[in-house]
Design an enzyme around this catalytic site. Sequence first.
Site, PDB file in Angstrom:
ATOM      1  N   LYS A  43     -17.872  -9.123  11.836  1.00  0.00           N
ATOM      2  CA  LYS A  43     -19.143  -9.491  11.208  1.00  0.00           C
ATOM      3  C   LYS A  43     -19.542  -8.303  10.342  1.00  0.00           C
ATOM      4  O   LYS A  43     -19.908  -7.239  10.851  1.00  0.00           O
ATOM      5  CB  LYS A  43     -20.228  -9.779  12.249  1.00  0.00           C
ATOM      6  CG  LYS A  43     -21.587 -10.010  11.595  1.00  0.00           C
ATOM      7  CD  LYS A  43     -22.730 -10.187  12.586  1.00  0.00           C
ATOM      8  CE  LYS A  43     -24.056 -10.079  11.845  1.00  0.00           C
ATOM      9  NZ  LYS A  43     -25.216 -10.239  12.734  1.00  0.00           N
ATOM     10  N   GLY A  65     -34.494  -9.797  13.177  1.00  0.00           N
ATOM     11  CA  GLY A  65     -35.489  -9.547  14.214  1.00  0.00           C
ATOM     12  C   GLY A  65     -36.898  -9.996  13.874  1.00  0.00           C
ATOM     13  O   GLY A  65     -37.804  -9.847  14.689  1.00  0.00           O
ATOM     14  N   ALA A  80     -29.685 -14.376  11.386  1.00  0.00           N
ATOM     15  CA  ALA A  80     -30.903 -13.560  11.304  1.00  0.00           C
ATOM     16  C   ALA A  80     -32.141 -14.371  10.956  1.00  0.00           C
ATOM     17  O   ALA A  80     -32.123 -15.255  10.104  1.00  0.00           O
ATOM     18  CB  ALA A  80     -30.769 -12.420  10.289  1.00  0.00           C
ATOM     19  N   GLY A  81     -33.210 -14.036  11.649  1.00  0.00           N
ATOM     20  CA  GLY A  81     -34.508 -14.619  11.352  1.00  0.00           C
ATOM     21  C   GLY A  81     -34.956 -15.727  12.281  1.00  0.00           C
ATOM     22  O   GLY A  81     -36.130 -16.085  12.312  1.00  0.00           O
ATOM     23  N   ALA A 108     -29.636 -13.472  17.879  1.00  0.00           N
ATOM     24  CA  ALA A 108     -29.693 -12.370  18.849  1.00  0.00           C
ATOM     25  C   ALA A 108     -31.128 -12.211  19.366  1.00  0.00           C
ATOM     26  O   ALA A 108     -31.461 -12.646  20.461  1.00  0.00           O
ATOM     27  CB  ALA A 108     -29.190 -11.069  18.226  1.00  0.00           C
ATOM     28  N   SER A 109     -31.986 -11.614  18.515  1.00  0.00           N
ATOM     29  CA  SER A 109     -33.325 -11.237  18.988  1.00  0.00           C
ATOM     30  C   SER A 109     -34.126 -12.407  19.556  1.00  0.00           C
ATOM     31  O   SER A 109     -34.856 -12.233  20.532  1.00  0.00           O
ATOM     32  CB  SER A 109     -34.116 -10.608  17.834  1.00  0.00           C
ATOM     33  OG  SER A 109     -33.452  -9.492  17.331  1.00  0.00           O
TER      34      SER A 109
END
Lengths: 276, 65
Positions: A105, A166, A192-193, A214-215
């Site tokens: 990645k 994040g 992301a986001g 992830a976050s």
Amino acid sequence: MPSREAEPGVDGLEIAGRRLSSRLLLGTGGFASLELLAAAIEASGTAIVTVALRRIDPAARGSLVDVLDAAGVDVLPNTAGCHTARDAVLTARLAREAFTTDWVKLEVIGDDRTLLPDAVELLAAAEELVDDGFVVLPYTNDDPILARRLEDVGCAAVMPLGSPIGSGMGICNPYNISLIVDRAGVPVILDAGIGTASDAALAIELGCDGVLCASAISRARDPAAMARAIALAVEAGWLARTAGRIERRTHAIASTTDAGRVDALRSPTDAGRVEV
Amino acid sequence: MIVLNGARRADTPSLAVLLDELGLGLAARGVAVAVDGEVVPRSEWAGLTLSDGSRVEVVDAIQGG
């Protein structure tokens, strides 16, 4: 009733000829403990998780690799934190050696405040890594032209952001994501986001082939529950997309026929409305 | 003198000695080494001597996005 398992593609994502059993990719960053990570991996049903590489701290060596082994997931190393193509290429090569995988990645960050990709460095790194035999999955801006350029240099997928890493703002520019999907000849992974399950469903409904998260999971109050919610959202999004949604229109259209409607008029001059 | 993970040290040990000091065997999983910007394949760890001024990076996996 037709079997859900029979629906083609619901539970399968193919990148560079490799089939992943889930359209949800999980980032391992941000989990407060390896136990929470393990629980979230299981709840998510993911087949592949990202890891990062850092200078070794002998005092802090954990058992991350063992946890991922036990979970039975593949590892997707990232180049998080790299600001230049040169650093990202070296990090990818280190990752290939550490994890015996040529998948990466690719992240090349422009600044620490936005963590937005540096398009110029990203493209240069992608080209070099593809030439070096890597399967490159670039984290990219939601820019249809850049996505096409990344595909042109041989990236195996493109991973546009929905909003900054994040931030949990979801997909700020769904129009751009649609444009990327429309033109892409490789899988598109929304990366992301994501803030919550509905963002993941929207990504898939817009045409993305997968979601990397992830976050939203690792920093949720209950990561395993959020992992399950987002996994279900990815599946729901896929089913909704393949079911063929209705067209948007600016006027209502009744779902109930007018035929046979009762008429309670008391006289020819009575409009039937309540008098005020 | 070498630079290990950004920190200077006065001596110039072999890579095997460095790894041993870090608590890493030659079979340590999830670990990679670069010297002067070039990755050193695991098969070459045991016999690698460092030269004065070598910049050594030893990395392993952490949780990350």
